[in-house]
Design a protein around this motif. Sequence first.
Motif, mmCIF file in Angstrom:
data_model
loop_
_atom_site.group_PDB
_atom_site.id
_atom_site.type_symbol
_atom_site.label_atom_id
_atom_site.label_comp_id
_atom_site.label_asym_id
_atom_site.label_seq_id
_atom_site.Cartn_x
_atom_site.Cartn_y
_atom_site.Cartn_z
ATOM 1 N N CYS A 199 0.965 -1.384 -0.158
ATOM 2 C CA CYS A 199 -0.270 0.078 0.174
ATOM 3 C C CYS A 199 1.067 1.200 -0.459
ATOM 4 O O CYS A 199 0.806 2.336 -0.898
ATOM 5 C CB CYS A 199 -0.806 -0.052 1.357
ATOM 6 S SG CYS A 199 -1.941 -1.445 1.191
ATOM 7 N N VAL A 200 1.730 1.395 1.057
ATOM 8 C CA VAL A 200 2.818 2.405 0.994
ATOM 9 C C VAL A 200 3.211 2.858 -0.503
ATOM 10 O O VAL A 200 2.898 3.757 -1.111
ATOM 11 C CB VAL A 200 3.538 2.361 1.989
ATOM 12 C CG1 VAL A 200 4.842 3.010 2.163
ATOM 13 C CG2 VAL A 200 3.100 2.208 3.475
ATOM 14 N N PHE A 201 3.604 1.210 -1.217
ATOM 15 C CA PHE A 201 4.523 1.110 -2.527
ATOM 16 C C PHE A 201 4.058 2.471 -3.466
ATOM 17 O O PHE A 201 4.291 3.373 -4.172
ATOM 18 C CB PHE A 201 4.985 0.226 -2.772
ATOM 19 C CG PHE A 201 5.267 0.082 -3.766
ATOM 20 C CD1 PHE A 201 6.895 0.380 -4.556
ATOM 21 C CD2 PHE A 201 4.909 -0.273 -5.090
ATOM 22 C CE1 PHE A 201 7.499 0.397 -5.747
ATOM 23 C CE2 PHE A 201 5.463 -0.337 -6.603
ATOM 24 C CZ PHE A 201 6.598 0.127 -6.881
ATOM 25 N N PHE A 202 2.664 1.772 -3.550
ATOM 26 C CA PHE A 202 1.438 2.226 -4.248
ATOM 27 C C PHE A 202 1.054 4.063 -4.392
ATOM 28 O O PHE A 202 0.685 4.427 -5.247
ATOM 29 C CB PHE A 202 0.076 1.414 -4.929
ATOM 30 C CG PHE A 202 0.621 -0.227 -5.382
ATOM 31 C CD1 PHE A 202 0.948 0.016 -6.862
ATOM 32 C CD2 PHE A 202 0.638 -1.149 -4.748
ATOM 33 C CE1 PHE A 202 1.316 -1.044 -7.695
ATOM 34 C CE2 PHE A 202 1.058 -2.404 -5.546
ATOM 35 C CZ PHE A 202 1.790 -2.554 -6.853
ATOM 36 N N SER A 244 3.939 6.283 -5.845
ATOM 37 C CA SER A 244 3.769 5.361 -7.458
ATOM 38 C C SER A 244 3.017 6.207 -8.269
ATOM 39 O O SER A 244 3.644 5.877 -9.317
ATOM 40 C CB SER A 244 4.027 4.162 -7.383
ATOM 41 O OG SER A 244 5.373 3.408 -6.792
ATOM 42 N N THR A 245 1.257 6.256 -7.284
ATOM 43 C CA THR A 245 0.267 6.049 -7.964
ATOM 44 C C THR A 245 0.000 7.411 -7.737
ATOM 45 O O THR A 245 -0.334 6.978 -6.535
ATOM 46 C CB THR A 245 -0.088 5.489 -8.920
ATOM 47 O OG1 THR A 245 -1.410 6.140 -8.895
ATOM 48 C CG2 THR A 245 -0.246 4.092 -8.519
ATOM 49 N N ASP A 246 -0.435 8.710 -7.638
ATOM 50 C CA ASP A 246 -1.352 9.187 -6.646
ATOM 51 C C ASP A 246 -3.008 8.788 -7.074
ATOM 52 O O ASP A 246 -3.575 9.679 -6.203
ATOM 53 C CB ASP A 246 -1.229 10.646 -7.148
ATOM 54 C CG ASP A 246 -1.433 10.966 -8.775
ATOM 55 O OD1 ASP A 246 -2.116 10.207 -9.752
ATOM 56 O OD2 ASP A 246 -1.263 12.177 -9.270
ATOM 57 N N GLN A 247 -3.348 7.825 -7.525
ATOM 58 C CA GLN A 247 -5.011 7.930 -7.922
ATOM 59 C C GLN A 247 -4.729 6.808 -7.056
ATOM 60 O O GLN A 247 -6.307 6.090 -6.239
ATOM 61 C CB GLN A 247 -5.466 7.122 -9.164
ATOM 62 C CG GLN A 247 -5.016 8.044 -10.160
ATOM 63 C CD GLN A 247 -3.962 7.974 -11.633
ATOM 64 O OE1 GLN A 247 -3.735 7.985 -11.097
ATOM 65 N NE2 GLN A 247 -5.592 7.447 -12.548
ATOM 66 N N GLN A 307 -2.189 -1.753 -12.499
ATOM 67 C CA GLN A 307 -3.139 -1.766 -13.167
ATOM 68 C C GLN A 307 -3.215 0.251 -13.703
ATOM 69 O O GLN A 307 -2.604 0.997 -14.365
ATOM 70 C CB GLN A 307 -4.657 -1.914 -13.428
ATOM 71 C CG GLN A 307 -5.403 -1.670 -14.929
ATOM 72 C CD GLN A 307 -6.739 -2.735 -13.828
ATOM 73 O OE1 GLN A 307 -6.921 -3.501 -13.044
ATOM 74 N NE2 GLN A 307 -7.571 -2.809 -15.294
ATOM 75 N N LEU A 308 -3.432 0.818 -12.005
ATOM 76 C CA LEU A 308 -3.198 2.541 -12.007
ATOM 77 C C LEU A 308 -1.887 3.244 -12.557
ATOM 78 O O LEU A 308 -1.690 3.905 -12.869
ATOM 79 C CB LEU A 308 -3.363 2.300 -10.980
ATOM 80 C CG LEU A 308 -4.558 2.410 -10.365
ATOM 81 C CD1 LEU A 308 -4.620 3.028 -8.229
ATOM 82 C CD2 LEU A 308 -5.747 3.226 -10.652
#
Lengths: 332, 271
Positions: free
Chosen positions: A37-40, A43-46, A300-301
């Motif tokens: 969760c932290v990584f994503f 990595s992506t603001d959505q 995907q995001l």
Amino acid sequence: MTATTTTQTPLANEPSPARRLLLTPTAGPLAALVLACVFFSFSTDQFLSGGNFSLIIQQVMVVGTLAIGQTLIILTAGIDLSNGAVMAFGGIVMAKLAVDSGLPPLLAITAGLAVCAGFGLINGLLVTRISLPPFIVTLGMLNVVFALTHIYSQDQTVTGLPAPLTFLGQTFSIGDTAVTYGSVLMIGLFLFFAYLLSQTAWGRHVYALGNSPEVARLTGIRTARLTVGVYTLAGLVYGMAALLLVSRTGVGDPQAGQTDNLDSITAVVLGGTSLFGGRGLVIGSLIGALIVGVFRNGLQLMGVPSIYQTLITGILVILAVTVDQLSRRRTR
Amino acid sequence: MTPVLQARGLVKRYGHVTALDGADFDLLPGEVLAVIGDNGAGKSSLIKVLTGAVQPDAGEIRLDGEVVRFRDPLDARRHGIETVYQDLAVAASLDIADNMFLGREIRRPGLLGSVLRLLDKKRMRAESAEHMAALKIGLRSLAVPVESLSGGQRQGVAVARAVAWATHVVVMDEPTAALGVKESGQVLDMIRRVRDRGLPVVLISHNMPHVFEIADRIHVQRLGRRVAEIKPGDYSMAEVVAIMTGALQLSDGKTVVTDQEAVKAAGVTRD
């Protein structure tokens, strides 16, 4: 802690609840989920939004619910390859009875739940009465139920479902996040089974059975009855997954759930439950399902093609089983 | 003195094989009775019959003088006979309290217990701690899975569980077979403490030094029957082994040599 501490008892050295959590096989998966969760989030603001989390939970709710039944069976050192097929059949039964046969929707739902529990009962009886390996029994059942689904539905998708069958797909709002009732049902089921497994005698017996059927039998547990009960209860949970499936897709689909058996095993294994039985927590399977959901959603995001999501899921499973095997070796 | 557990004329056949051929058995109050015998002597069949695991074809069992029939191990357990098995004793991933109360869990009082089926873990832990302390089994924590314990400690949990529930007899089937020297010593100490609490113990063992160290009496099983009931002090270890193998026979409490060669080979010096 209690009056008995006057004699020199080991009670004084109980590990704290926090430390006990660290000792459970669920600690690793939980850490992996948080890290992902932290990584994503970076990595992506959505990724980091209530709406996105609600979506992830919706995406995992069917497999997550199947994973509850799968966990029960795996804890007894069994495995269930038929759960996705049983769910698909349950969904078709509910949809067809309500739409084609004109049964009251609640009766159709009840019938679907009963049919799924019935298949669980048959699995359980075959495993205990004829002592067949669960793998073979449920492999056979997978094919039987898959065929029945297609025969009964005549390969037709059932549409035009009445409201009670799609209710769980409806949403309500927490703040500005829309949450489906189905998500709530899934989380409620997880909490319910976590309670049963950790706080009741039945739960202790399931673990004992998974550790060693012989030990369980010698301590007076009626192991055959317990096993049949576990498979039947798992079947009932698959019935609830069927209702979630129908609600989420809005149709009765004979093609549904064909890889869900393996996906549910993936969730259980990623959640730290041992395939050898007797070790693991049902909440771990929720975490396992969420790990898969978070990776799929996050990648995907980030615009990573979906085939890489499958690749990463596979690597995670092998990693999880390796960790289980190594930790078992250490305790021997 | 009425025997706590008594059997007369037990017969058990498996097809053409006669495992028990009119076996007798007497366990007196407060004693440690060792049951020894060669492989195939009917030792384990005897124990299985006495603990309800198999039903005899003939013969009767008396508990405190009353004729009893055990349908299954659970039934024997309900009569206060607890068994400690060699290696099938505990559920590895459950903790000590869970194992002590496995199959006999205590629920919380009131609606929490009757409706929600909630276990009273605190009480089960406290009672487990008392039972473990009574047998002087030292452990750091009761909340760790038993698989993290040593073999001796694990056997300790099994013994403590049996003692906690046994009201009449504790049967131990080769309790030291899988253990090292030091741990075996701990288990023997435990057996002594069990006896000191007034519970008679039936000890099945292959280990003669252990038998001689702990037993008050020895039941020698041979060819499906009890061939001798002796006190360890009255015979040497070599003689007991010779009785077990049939080289020596007892009649009216005297030793009768039947096989001179075998007796010599066994190292028995008495005539």
